[in-house]
Design a protein around this motif. Structure first.
Motif, PDB file in Angstrom:
ATOM      1  N   GLN A  37       0.865  -1.379  -0.021  1.00 42.42           N
ATOM      2  CA  GLN A  37      -0.083  -0.049  -0.014  1.00 42.42           C
ATOM      3  C   GLN A  37       0.793   1.381  -0.091  1.00 42.42           C
ATOM      4  N   SER A  38       1.829   1.311   0.805  1.00 40.18           N
ATOM      5  CA  SER A  38       2.701   2.521   1.001  1.00 40.18           C
ATOM      6  C   SER A  38       3.434   2.951  -0.276  1.00 40.18           C
ATOM      7  N   SER A  39       3.855   1.825  -1.137  1.00 39.34           N
ATOM      8  CA  SER A  39       4.635   2.232  -2.155  1.00 39.34           C
ATOM      9  C   SER A  39       3.651   2.678  -3.514  1.00 39.34           C
ATOM     10  N   ILE A  40       2.351   2.283  -3.600  1.00 35.82           N
ATOM     11  CA  ILE A  40       1.489   2.717  -4.544  1.00 35.82           C
ATOM     12  C   ILE A  40       0.553   3.566  -4.092  1.00 35.82           C
ATOM     13  N   ARG A  41       0.491   4.068  -2.954  1.00 39.22           N
ATOM     14  CA  ARG A  41      -0.702   4.997  -2.812  1.00 39.22           C
ATOM     15  C   ARG A  41      -0.506   6.207  -3.472  1.00 39.22           C
TER      16      ARG A  41
ATOM     17  N   THR B  36       0.191   6.769  -6.569  1.00 34.78           N
ATOM     18  CA  THR B  36      -0.192   6.536  -7.898  1.00 34.78           C
ATOM     19  C   THR B  36      -1.801   6.056  -7.927  1.00 34.78           C
ATOM     20  N   TYR B  37      -2.032   5.238  -6.931  1.00 37.74           N
ATOM     21  CA  TYR B  37      -3.583   4.671  -6.700  1.00 37.74           C
ATOM     22  C   TYR B  37      -4.301   6.005  -6.546  1.00 37.74           C
ATOM     23  N   LYS B  38      -4.028   7.156  -5.727  1.00 33.13           N
ATOM     24  CA  LYS B  38      -4.946   8.222  -5.590  1.00 33.13           C
ATOM     25  C   LYS B  38      -4.912   8.919  -6.835  1.00 33.13           C
TER      26      LYS B  38
ATOM     27  N   LEU C 264      -7.346   7.065  -9.189  1.00 28.22           N
ATOM     28  CA  LEU C 264      -8.731   7.181  -8.586  1.00 28.22           C
ATOM     29  C   LEU C 264      -9.282   8.721  -8.831  1.00 28.22           C
ATOM     30  N   GLU C 265      -8.549   9.558  -8.677  1.00 30.77           N
ATOM     31  CA  GLU C 265      -9.116  11.082  -8.976  1.00 30.77           C
ATOM     32  C   GLU C 265      -9.417  11.213 -10.505  1.00 30.77           C
ATOM     33  N   SER C 266      -8.765  10.654 -11.372  1.00 28.20           N
ATOM     34  CA  SER C 266      -8.969  10.923 -12.838  1.00 28.20           C
ATOM     35  C   SER C 266     -10.278   9.605 -13.033  1.00 28.20           C
ATOM     36  N   TYR C 267     -10.075   8.616 -12.239  1.00 29.76           N
ATOM     37  CA  TYR C 267     -11.463   7.763 -12.665  1.00 29.76           C
ATOM     38  C   TYR C 267     -12.767   8.443 -12.248  1.00 29.76           C
TER      39      TYR C 267
END
Length: 295
Positions: free
Chosen positions: A241-245, A247-249, A252-255
């Motif tokens: 989780q910590s390494s991709i958080r 990029t994930y956010k 998610l914002e784009s989605y």
């Protein structure tokens, strides 16, 4: 008032009808009560009597005060059909803390139904789950509202979202003005949810989509878990989780922006709700859309 709308407190009220009543009464006490109107006729204005006017509309109190004949004009409120559509696919079992998305959806739908019934609107319910549609017809009476609460209490999410073949007849022949309120997490394997929205929007009905997401989804904060399971397919994935958080956010914002744009293009009112937030904003959004439908 905000405490009465707090999801954690609502989940502690086991009886759904009582929770809905408590929510709406708390909500009404916190806003301008004139925005909540029941069925019937609301006074608009007086005008002078003209030959041919219905004598039953004469206001005799005005005649007593002015010795002139006046007609009391009123505006008739136009009540509508409200169709609550609940996504009961397995992904709605996702939890954040002590309750799941489907529990939040259940209390939100019950509150909206109670408020609609209070305004004199007819309420119906469709639950989409595991290749079937559970339907409760649109009606306006207290017994029907009780049946709706019962159906909401029985929802057990499972499987994937209902395919088009199971709901294509749902709106056939529908011509009455209708407000469709769709409560979903928008989790889909292909485009099945947006296919449904396409079907509804082409019928020129007003549509509200309440997109439920949990706080742990929004922040990618699952308290140290590294293995994640797809609740609908059973597939698992290892995640740091910590390494991709970050990029994930960003993704998610784009989605979410893409979803909002799609809804806007279809003239669908879209609101993302975090399941740890009070229901107040969802209720306000409902009232605003309800106001637009009045003639």
């Amino acid at each position: 008032m905000s405490k009465l709308l707090d999801p954690k407190i609502l989940m502690a009220i086991k009886e759904l009808s009582l929770a809905a009543k408590t929510t709406i009464e708390g909500f009404i006490n916190g806003i301008n009560k004139s925005t909540i109107k029941g069925p019937g006729m609301e006074f608009s204005q007086y005008r002078s009597y003209q030959p041919g006017d219905d004598l039953r509309l004469l206001d005799w109190k005005m005649f007593a005060r002015s010795d002139r004949y006046y007609i009391r004009e009123s505006e008739i409120e136009t009540n509508i059909s409200i169709r609550l559509v609940i996504d009961a696919s397995a992904s709605m079992n996702h939890s954040d803390g002590d309750y799941t998305k489907i529990e939040y959806a259940r209390y939100l739908a019950a509150s909206l139904a109670y408020l609609g019934n209070l305004q004199g609107d007819a309420i119906g319910l469709n639950v989409f789950k595991s290749h079937e549609v559970i339907s409760l017809p649109v009606k306006q009476d207290f017994q029907h509202l009780s049946r709706l609460f019962f159906q909401l209490e029985q929802i057990k999410p499972e499987g994937s979202f209902t395919k088009a073949a199971h709901y294509k007849q749902l709106y056939s022949g529908a011509s009455q003005k209708e407000l469709t309120i769709f409560i979903t997490d928008l989790y889909q394997s292909e485009t099945e949810i947006f296919d449904l929205l396409d079907t509804v929007s082409t019928l020129k009905h007003e549509v509200i989509v309440f997109h439920l997401m949990s706080a742990n989804e929004l922040a990618l904060d699952f308290k140290g878990y590294s293995t994640f399971e797809d609740l609908e397919t059973g597939a698992t994935i290892q995640v740091d989780q910590s390494s991709i958080r970050k990029t994930y956010k960003a993704k998610l914002e784009s989605y979410l922006e893409e979803v909002k744009t799609k809804a806007l293009n279809k003239r669908i009112f879209y609101r993302m709700l975090s399941t740890d937030e009070p229901l107040e904003q969802a209720l306000r959004d409902f009232l605003n859309q309800r106001k637009k439908l009045k003639v």
